[in-house]
Design a protein around this motif. Structure first.
Motif, mmCIF file in Angstrom:
data_model
loop_
_atom_site.group_PDB
_atom_site.id
_atom_site.type_symbol
_atom_site.label_atom_id
_atom_site.label_comp_id
_atom_site.label_asym_id
_atom_site.label_seq_id
_atom_site.Cartn_x
_atom_site.Cartn_y
_atom_site.Cartn_z
ATOM 1 N N LYS A 37 -10.317 -35.041 -1.120
ATOM 2 C CA LYS A 37 -10.171 -33.889 -1.053
ATOM 3 C C LYS A 37 -8.533 -33.034 -0.652
ATOM 4 O O LYS A 37 -8.207 -32.319 -0.995
ATOM 5 N N MET A 38 -8.599 -33.977 0.848
ATOM 6 C CA MET A 38 -6.884 -33.631 0.896
ATOM 7 C C MET A 38 -5.696 -34.506 0.526
ATOM 8 O O MET A 38 -5.523 -33.540 0.590
ATOM 9 N N VAL A 39 -6.169 -35.126 0.123
ATOM 10 C CA VAL A 39 -4.902 -35.536 -0.985
ATOM 11 C C VAL A 39 -4.750 -35.311 -2.452
ATOM 12 O O VAL A 39 -3.519 -34.585 -2.223
ATOM 13 N N ILE A 40 -6.217 -34.295 -3.049
ATOM 14 C CA ILE A 40 -5.958 -33.154 -3.910
ATOM 15 C C ILE A 40 -5.457 -31.996 -3.427
ATOM 16 O O ILE A 40 -4.569 -31.593 -4.162
ATOM 17 N N ASN A 41 -5.553 -31.807 -1.936
ATOM 18 C CA ASN A 41 -4.889 -30.603 -1.881
ATOM 19 C C ASN A 41 -2.983 -30.431 -1.715
ATOM 20 O O ASN A 41 -2.617 -29.769 -2.120
ATOM 21 N N GLN A 66 2.503 -26.878 -8.619
ATOM 22 C CA GLN A 66 3.177 -26.188 -8.128
ATOM 23 C C GLN A 66 4.489 -26.022 -8.534
ATOM 24 O O GLN A 66 5.654 -25.101 -8.219
ATOM 25 N N LEU A 67 4.992 -27.336 -8.088
ATOM 26 C CA LEU A 67 6.486 -27.726 -7.561
ATOM 27 C C LEU A 67 6.892 -27.966 -9.633
ATOM 28 O O LEU A 67 7.533 -28.853 -9.477
ATOM 29 N N ASN A 68 5.672 -27.692 -10.477
ATOM 30 C CA ASN A 68 5.868 -27.903 -12.167
ATOM 31 C C ASN A 68 6.068 -29.270 -12.534
ATOM 32 O O ASN A 68 6.787 -30.028 -13.354
ATOM 33 N N LEU A 91 -5.827 -24.610 -10.580
ATOM 34 C CA LEU A 91 -5.965 -23.074 -10.783
ATOM 35 C C LEU A 91 -5.550 -22.268 -10.223
ATOM 36 O O LEU A 91 -4.770 -21.085 -9.960
ATOM 37 N N ASN A 92 -5.626 -22.342 -8.385
ATOM 38 C CA ASN A 92 -5.075 -21.150 -7.531
ATOM 39 C C ASN A 92 -4.076 -21.633 -7.436
ATOM 40 O O ASN A 92 -3.340 -20.562 -6.422
ATOM 41 N N GLN A 93 -3.064 -22.352 -7.959
ATOM 42 C CA GLN A 93 -1.527 -23.104 -7.532
ATOM 43 C C GLN A 93 -0.795 -22.055 -9.099
ATOM 44 O O GLN A 93 0.185 -21.775 -8.084
ATOM 45 N N GLY A 143 9.107 -34.309 -2.554
ATOM 46 C CA GLY A 143 9.095 -34.026 -3.798
ATOM 47 C C GLY A 143 9.564 -32.537 -3.682
ATOM 48 O O GLY A 143 9.971 -32.398 -5.155
ATOM 49 N N TYR A 144 9.349 -31.802 -2.674
ATOM 50 C CA TYR A 144 10.106 -30.563 -3.151
ATOM 51 C C TYR A 144 12.072 -30.706 -2.857
ATOM 52 O O TYR A 144 12.626 -29.883 -3.466
#
Length: 518
Positions: free
Chosen positions: A450-454, A461-463, A492-494, A415-416
């Protein structure tokens, strides 16, 4: 009263007439029609300003449409070359503009109404006209509507283009001929932009998919596509017929691929004029070829083709990816052959549903492959199959709360490196988020989510925020409120404020839902 009444009274008195007779005639014959008409007009205009759908306005509008004489109106317009005064007075009021639209739909060939529509468009009311079927019959009006739609699409990104396509679809896909006109304009823009035309190509594909679903006439879409791409429809052109077969069936048979290979490869090595390259870059042509070339890596099918036939599939894919110019002098044949060699290398060495140790040993090669967009796409489908195979056996065998699974990290890397693959990366993350691993306890299942959400949070963050937020907004009712709250926290942390409205509006709804649930 009649406009000449006062002058007539003066003449009568000057001629010796009795004033009493004048008074008697005026009082007995006067009905006040002019005054009453002015009063009715005043009331109607007041009501029109206050409401666009009152019974009085609707009744008058219906009568206007019933009694309108297009022939007389056009004759007057041709004589004066100006819009009638009553049309000029109707245009500023929405209620009366609707009446003009109804008249235009009923009299699509009226020159006066065509000019009225153009004036309405010039005044900035194009958005009202996107649903007007007759607008497409007036070329100058239709083009101005298209231009406005394109301007609104200009700032769109890959994540929100579907949401912004609604107005263009409504304008361009009202009929077959409006669709063809829009497609032709887009193709001309695409040719002028050259290598930078990916966004235009995406708009064409969205329109194409809508037309296929709306009219359910694949032959129509095929013919339009072939015409736009430079082929002759209904001829004995073997390349055009093979393209049409793949487009309609969504399947790339060996015979059709061989025909395309001989046409394109033969032209390239023989220094002949290449067939139109846009055709094989179309998703409805390229995806079936891609699936047949590499589908055995992630599917249940077994590859039973000869190496020569497999090479033809791969060469066509490489040609579609590498050849961005119709000018053969600008095509790097060595680079094309290199990409085909990389495809063969990946096809031979990518392990099929391996154990973890074999998977880890392949990572250096995988990281090398994913530098190339088309190979990254193959790896992405391979990872999706690896994670989900046999009811997500990978997680039941290898998942540990303290370690991030390597396949998820590779998805993040893809994705990056390749923004256009973010939708497919997100789809793969969604598979894991929605999975129900049979051996997992509820607590372990939540830990996996939760791990997948991370990992999903990195897409924000990648728009790629909007599709992610809307997905969780739609899933909020059936998702544990703790998971929803955790997603909000990670999202919200991103990002740092101030947040754009298209981000914070759905996020506020999601936050409210989480608070209400808690």
């Amino acid at each position: 009263m009649e406009p000449t009444t006062v002058a007539f009274v003066d003449q009568y008195l000057e001629a010796g007439g009795a004033p009493f007779n004048i008074m008697n005639l005026l009082t007995t014959s006067y009905q006040g029609l002019a005054a009453m008409s002015n009063m009715v007009e005043h009331d109607i205009l007041q009501e029109a300003r206050a409401s666009d759908s009152s019974p009085a306005i609707e009744a008058i509008s219906r009568k206007i449409v019933e009694r309108f004489n297009a022939g007389a109106a056009d004759a007057e317009f041709e004589k004066s070359q100006k819009l009638p005064g009553y049309i000029e007075e109707m245009i500023p009021h929405k209620a009366w503009r609707k009446t003009i639209y109804r008249l235009s739909d009923q009299n699509p060939k009226s020159a006066m109404l065509s000019a009225a529509l153009q004036r309405i468009a010039d005044e900035g009311y194009q958005a009202e006209m996107t649903s007007l079927s007759s607008a497409s019959l007036h070329t100058h009006v239709f083009y101005s509507l298209l231009v406005e739609c394109f301007e609104k699409l200009a700032p769109a990104t890959d994540e929100n283009i579907k949401e912004r396509m609604a107005e263009l679809i409504n304008t361009a896909c009202r009929s077959e001929h409006t669709y063809f006109m829009a497609l032709y304009i887009l193709s001309q823009v695409r040719h002028r932009l050259g290598i930078d035309a990916e966004s235009v190509r995406r708009i064409e594909q969205e329109l194409e998919m809508f037309m296929l679903e709306k009219y359910d006439r694949p032959q129509l879409a095929v013919n339009f596509r072939l015409l736009i791409d430079g082929f002759t429809v209904g001829s004995d052109d073997r390349i055009a017929n093979s393209l049409a077969a793949i487009f309609q069936s969504a399947y790339a048979s060996t015979g059709d691929v061989t025909t395309l290979y001989k046409g394109y490869h033969g032209a390239l090595v023989g220094d002949r004029r290449l067939p139109p390259l846009d055709a094989i870059r179309n998703e409805r042509i390229l995806n079936p070829i891609f699936e047949e070339a590499f589908g055995h890596i992630w599917g249940e099918s077994v590859l039973d083709r000869s190496p020569e036939i497999t090479h033809r599939y791969m060469w066509l894919i490489a040609c579609a990816c590498q050849c961005t110019s119709e000018d053969q002098k600008q095509i790097d044949k060595d680079q094309l052959d290199s990409l085909v060699a990389q495809m063969h290398d990946l096809d031979s060495n990518l392990p099929r549903r391996p154990i973890l140790t074999t998977f880890n040993s392949a990572i250096p090669k995988v990281l090398e492959w994913i530098n190339v967009p088309v190979l990254a796409r193959v790896v992405l489908f391979w990872l999706r199959d690896y994670l989900s195979y046999d009811n997500f056996t990978f997680y039941s065998t290898y998942f540990q709360r303290s370690e991030i699974p390597t396949p998820l990290l590779l998805l993040e890397e893809i994705g990056y490196r390749h923004p256009l693959l973010k939708p497919l990366v997100f789809e793969t993350y969604k598979d894991s988020f929605e999975s129900k691993v049979p051996e997992f306890t509820p607590e372990k299942q939540i830990n996996l989510q939760k791990m997948v959400i991370n990992r999903i949070a990195t897409l924000i963050q990648l728009n790629y925020a909007l599709p992610v937020i809307h997905y969780f907004l739609n899933k909020a009712e059936v998702t544990d409120e703790g998971i929803v709250a955790y997603f909000i926290y990670r999202s919200l942390n991103q990002l740092e404020g101030p947040y754009p409205e298209e981000f914070y509006s759905p996020m506020l709804v999601l936050i409210k839902h989480a608070i209400d649930a808690i």
